[in-house]
Design a protein around this motif. Structure first.
Motif, PDB file in Angstrom:
ATOM      1  N   ASP A  54      -7.456   4.505 -36.055  1.00 50.79           N
ATOM      2  CA  ASP A  54      -7.986   5.696 -35.390  1.00 50.79           C
ATOM      3  C   ASP A  54      -6.923   6.493 -34.644  1.00 50.79           C
ATOM      4  O   ASP A  54      -7.205   7.610 -34.181  1.00 50.79           O
ATOM      5  N   VAL A  55      -5.716   5.954 -34.508  1.00 50.35           N
ATOM      6  CA  VAL A  55      -4.724   6.575 -33.634  1.00 50.35           C
ATOM      7  C   VAL A  55      -4.145   7.858 -34.218  1.00 50.35           C
ATOM      8  O   VAL A  55      -4.147   8.916 -33.566  1.00 50.35           O
ATOM      9  N   ILE A  56      -3.630   7.825 -35.446  1.00 50.21           N
ATOM     10  CA  ILE A  56      -3.033   9.023 -36.038  1.00 50.21           C
ATOM     11  C   ILE A  56      -4.053  10.161 -36.132  1.00 50.21           C
ATOM     12  O   ILE A  56      -3.741  11.302 -35.768  1.00 50.21           O
ATOM     13  N   PRO A  57      -5.286   9.920 -36.609  1.00 51.39           N
ATOM     14  CA  PRO A  57      -6.273  11.010 -36.620  1.00 51.39           C
ATOM     15  C   PRO A  57      -6.543  11.573 -35.230  1.00 51.39           C
ATOM     16  O   PRO A  57      -6.683  12.793 -35.069  1.00 51.39           O
ATOM     17  N   ALA A  58      -6.613  10.702 -34.221  1.00 54.09           N
ATOM     18  CA  ALA A  58      -6.856  11.181 -32.852  1.00 54.09           C
ATOM     19  C   ALA A  58      -5.723  12.085 -32.383  1.00 54.09           C
ATOM     20  O   ALA A  58      -5.956  13.141 -31.781  1.00 54.09           O
ATOM     21  N   VAL A  59      -4.485  11.684 -32.658  1.00 55.42           N
ATOM     22  CA  VAL A  59      -3.326  12.483 -32.258  1.00 55.42           C
ATOM     23  C   VAL A  59      -3.304  13.819 -33.011  1.00 55.42           C
ATOM     24  O   VAL A  59      -3.032  14.880 -32.428  1.00 55.42           O
ATOM     25  N   THR A  60      -3.607  13.787 -34.298  1.00 52.72           N
ATOM     26  CA  THR A  60      -3.606  15.012 -35.104  1.00 52.72           C
ATOM     27  C   THR A  60      -4.650  16.003 -34.611  1.00 52.72           C
ATOM     28  O   THR A  60      -4.376  17.199 -34.459  1.00 52.72           O
ATOM     29  N   VAL A  61      -5.849  15.510 -34.341  1.00 57.26           N
ATOM     30  CA  VAL A  61      -6.926  16.385 -33.861  1.00 57.26           C
ATOM     31  C   VAL A  61      -6.602  16.920 -32.469  1.00 57.26           C
ATOM     32  O   VAL A  61      -6.824  18.101 -32.174  1.00 57.26           O
ATOM     33  N   LEU A  62      -6.071  16.061 -31.609  1.00 60.17           N
ATOM     34  CA  LEU A  62      -5.725  16.482 -30.255  1.00 60.17           C
ATOM     35  C   LEU A  62      -4.644  17.559 -30.281  1.00 60.17           C
ATOM     36  O   LEU A  62      -4.717  18.561 -29.545  1.00 60.17           O
ATOM     37  N   HIS A  63      -3.650  17.378 -31.135  1.00 59.61           N
ATOM     38  CA  HIS A  63      -2.574  18.365 -31.234  1.00 59.61           C
ATOM     39  C   HIS A  63      -3.109  19.691 -31.764  1.00 59.61           C
ATOM     40  O   HIS A  63      -2.707  20.765 -31.302  1.00 59.61           O
ATOM     41  N   ASN A  76       5.178   4.374 -38.142  1.00 63.47           N
ATOM     42  CA  ASN A  76       4.873   2.965 -37.891  1.00 63.47           C
ATOM     43  C   ASN A  76       3.855   2.466 -38.919  1.00 63.47           C
ATOM     44  O   ASN A  76       2.729   2.959 -38.967  1.00 63.47           O
ATOM     45  N   PRO A  77       4.219   1.476 -39.757  1.00 62.25           N
ATOM     46  CA  PRO A  77       3.289   1.008 -40.790  1.00 62.25           C
ATOM     47  C   PRO A  77       2.019   0.394 -40.227  1.00 62.25           C
ATOM     48  O   PRO A  77       0.993   0.370 -40.913  1.00 62.25           O
ATOM     49  N   LEU A  78       2.063  -0.106 -38.993  1.00 64.32           N
ATOM     50  CA  LEU A  78       0.843  -0.656 -38.407  1.00 64.32           C
ATOM     51  C   LEU A  78      -0.217   0.426 -38.223  1.00 64.32           C
ATOM     52  O   LEU A  78      -1.415   0.159 -38.316  1.00 64.32           O
ATOM     53  N   TYR A  79       0.233   1.647 -37.960  1.00 64.69           N
ATOM     54  CA  TYR A  79      -0.695   2.775 -37.863  1.00 64.69           C
ATOM     55  C   TYR A  79      -0.959   3.400 -39.233  1.00 64.69           C
ATOM     56  O   TYR A  79      -2.101   3.668 -39.605  1.00 64.69           O
ATOM     57  N   GLY A  80       0.136   3.657 -39.979  1.00 59.68           N
ATOM     58  CA  GLY A  80       0.001   4.355 -41.253  1.00 59.68           C
ATOM     59  C   GLY A  80      -0.814   3.587 -42.271  1.00 59.68           C
ATOM     60  O   GLY A  80      -1.734   4.139 -42.898  1.00 59.68           O
ATOM     61  N   ASN A  81      -0.501   2.298 -42.470  1.00 57.42           N
ATOM     62  CA  ASN A  81      -1.256   1.496 -43.429  1.00 57.42           C
ATOM     63  C   ASN A  81      -2.707   1.341 -43.007  1.00 57.42           C
ATOM     64  O   ASN A  81      -3.620   1.371 -43.841  1.00 57.42           O
ATOM     65  N   ASN A  93      -8.479   2.960 -44.135  1.00 57.12           N
ATOM     66  CA  ASN A  93      -9.750   3.295 -43.506  1.00 57.12           C
ATOM     67  C   ASN A  93     -10.290   4.532 -44.218  1.00 57.12           C
ATOM     68  O   ASN A  93      -9.726   5.617 -44.105  1.00 57.12           O
ATOM     69  N   LEU A  94     -11.375   4.379 -44.957  1.00 64.39           N
ATOM     70  CA  LEU A  94     -11.867   5.468 -45.802  1.00 64.39           C
ATOM     71  C   LEU A  94     -12.465   6.612 -44.988  1.00 64.39           C
ATOM     72  O   LEU A  94     -12.888   7.606 -45.551  1.00 64.39           O
ATOM     73  N   ARG A  95     -12.497   6.487 -43.674  1.00 65.98           N
ATOM     74  CA  ARG A  95     -12.845   7.658 -42.863  1.00 65.98           C
ATOM     75  C   ARG A  95     -11.731   8.700 -42.951  1.00 65.98           C
ATOM     76  O   ARG A  95     -11.987   9.892 -42.817  1.00 65.98           O
ATOM     77  N   TYR A  96     -10.483   8.225 -43.152  1.00 64.54           N
ATOM     78  CA  TYR A  96      -9.321   9.103 -43.038  1.00 64.54           C
ATOM     79  C   TYR A  96      -8.432   9.103 -44.278  1.00 64.54           C
ATOM     80  O   TYR A  96      -8.017  10.156 -44.730  1.00 64.54           O
ATOM     81  N   LEU A 119      -6.620  -3.782 -32.989  1.00 56.26           N
ATOM     82  CA  LEU A 119      -7.222  -2.853 -32.041  1.00 56.26           C
ATOM     83  C   LEU A 119      -6.168  -1.857 -31.573  1.00 56.26           C
ATOM     84  O   LEU A 119      -4.969  -2.105 -31.668  1.00 56.26           O
ATOM     85  N   CYS A 120      -6.606  -0.718 -31.052  1.00 55.47           N
ATOM     86  CA  CYS A 120      -5.636   0.293 -30.623  1.00 55.47           C
ATOM     87  C   CYS A 120      -5.494   0.368 -29.105  1.00 55.47           C
ATOM     88  O   CYS A 120      -4.644   1.108 -28.615  1.00 55.47           O
ATOM     89  N   THR A 121      -6.312  -0.365 -28.357  1.00 57.46           N
ATOM     90  CA  THR A 121      -6.167  -0.370 -26.896  1.00 57.46           C
ATOM     91  C   THR A 121      -6.351  -1.795 -26.378  1.00 57.46           C
ATOM     92  O   THR A 121      -6.861  -2.671 -27.080  1.00 57.46           O
ATOM     93  N   SER A 122      -5.956  -1.989 -25.125  1.00 57.22           N
ATOM     94  CA  SER A 122      -6.175  -3.277 -24.460  1.00 57.22           C
ATOM     95  C   SER A 122      -7.460  -3.261 -23.642  1.00 57.22           C
ATOM     96  O   SER A 122      -7.757  -4.213 -22.935  1.00 57.22           O
ATOM     97  N   VAL A 123      -8.220  -2.168 -23.739  1.00 60.14           N
ATOM     98  CA  VAL A 123      -9.414  -2.000 -22.900  1.00 60.14           C
ATOM     99  C   VAL A 123     -10.444  -3.084 -23.153  1.00 60.14           C
ATOM    100  O   VAL A 123     -11.001  -3.663 -22.217  1.00 60.14           O
TER     101      VAL A 123
END
Length: 340
Positions: free
Chosen positions: A140-149, A183-188, A193-196, A315-319
């Protein structure tokens, strides 16, 4: 994670917090207004009488009888909620000042500034909530950054007075998330993820590089001969929601639709047939579960499913882990007092 020689990712929620603090709250005028807001909230928090009087005024003017939200330094969202409640109770606070007085109060231009800050921070608050959910993942990280930008760099009629704020935040987003697409952890994870899939990269070059990294992962699979598979089923198209719930949702769909034509109709050759066929699939809805997709389609895409098992587990956060520790600690304390 480093001691265990395992790859790790920074907490996305914390990185978004850094963006807000470095890109916006570091500005003098905003910081001054925040300081006054904190003093106002602190006055009512430490005075039961003042809090009671404010509640009576809220009821008189038919406003929600709510406590003012206090800011917590380690959670920028609390700053957003503090400003939100101050603006909500602006009328009640004005009456309180006229009747009882208050040492610190926001000036007219500071109220206007607060409203502008809220309009800019709204998408940050929304994304922070989404990436902090229990089912959020590194995908979810790259899509979030792209949309935010895109939100921060798109000029609208409502930008009057906040263009500089948006520009400063956009620069902070680029700085804090500078290497996220490499970063392949994000890109792969995003590709699987078929959402993106490959629709949210900032350029065709980064998209092509990410696809090559995923191909390398497929080649590393044990016992994989990279044989062609019978994948003649047409891509499954799912209907999207008629009405996006937020402006960010509309941007997610906008980017997906822009890139859809570039992802269909590519020739699948040799060992890449499985990946190319998968990338030609229509995206699933954002509320659909990507892990459920792979449970259903692991026979159709067996090699990709094996890689998806690894990358979609991050996961993308420690929350969520922090919530778990907090929940356990509360239960331990409760059991301790019951035992006593």
């Amino acid at each position: 994670m480093s001691n265990a020689e395992l790859p790790s990712l920074p907490c996305t929620a914390y990185t978004l917090q850094l963006v807000v603090h470095e890109g916006l709250l570091s500005q003098r005028s905003v910081a001054d207004a925040m300081a006054v807001g904190c003093k106002i909230v602190g006055h009512f928090k430490h005075s039961a009488l003042a809090s009671s009087r404010l509640k009576d005024i809220q009821l008189q003017v038919n406003q929600p009888a709510r406590r003012l939200q206090q800011e917590v330094q380690t959670r920028w969202n609390s700053t957003f909620y503090m400003i939100q409640t101050l603006i909500e109770q602006k009328q009640a606070l004005g009456i309180f000042v006229s009747e009882y007085g208050l040492t610190d109060m926001l000036m007219a231009h500071q109220w206007t500034l607060q409203e502008k800050v809220i309009s800019v921070l709204g998408p940050f608050e929304e994304l922070t909530r989404k990436v902090s959910s229990s089912d959020a993942m590194a995908a979810d990280v790259i899509p979030a950054v792209t949309v935010l930008h895109r939100f921060l760099t798109r000029e609208t009629d409502e930008d009057r007075g906040i263009k500089a704020m948006k520009g400063t935040l956009a620069a902070a987003v680029r700085m804090q998330f500078t290497d996220v697409e490499e970063n392949p952890l994000y890109g792969n994870a995003m590709l699987l993820n078929l959402r993106y899939t490959n629709r949210f990269f900032s350029s065709t070059i980064t998209a092509a590089n990410a696809k090559e990294m995923l191909k390398l992962e497929l080649l590393r699979l044990p016992g994989d001969k990279q044989e062609d598979h019978d994948l003649n089923d047409p891509p499954s198209r799912k209907a999207r929601s008629d009405q996006p719930t937020t402006s960010l949702d509309s941007m997610f769909e906008e980017i997906t639709d822009e890139q859809a034509s570039a992802s269909v109709g590519k020739a699948a050759v040799g060992s890449s047939v499985e990946l190319e066929t998968y990338l030609g699939e229509a995206t699933i809805l954002r509320e659909d579960k990507p892990l459920q997709y792979w449970m259903i389609n692991k026979v159709q895409f067996p090699n990709l499913a094996k890689v998806a098992d690894r990358y979609l587990s991050a996961l993308c956060t420690s929350v969520d882990s922090e919530r778990l520790f907090s929940s356990v600690s509360r239960k331990i304390v409760h059991c301790y007092f019951v035992w006593i």
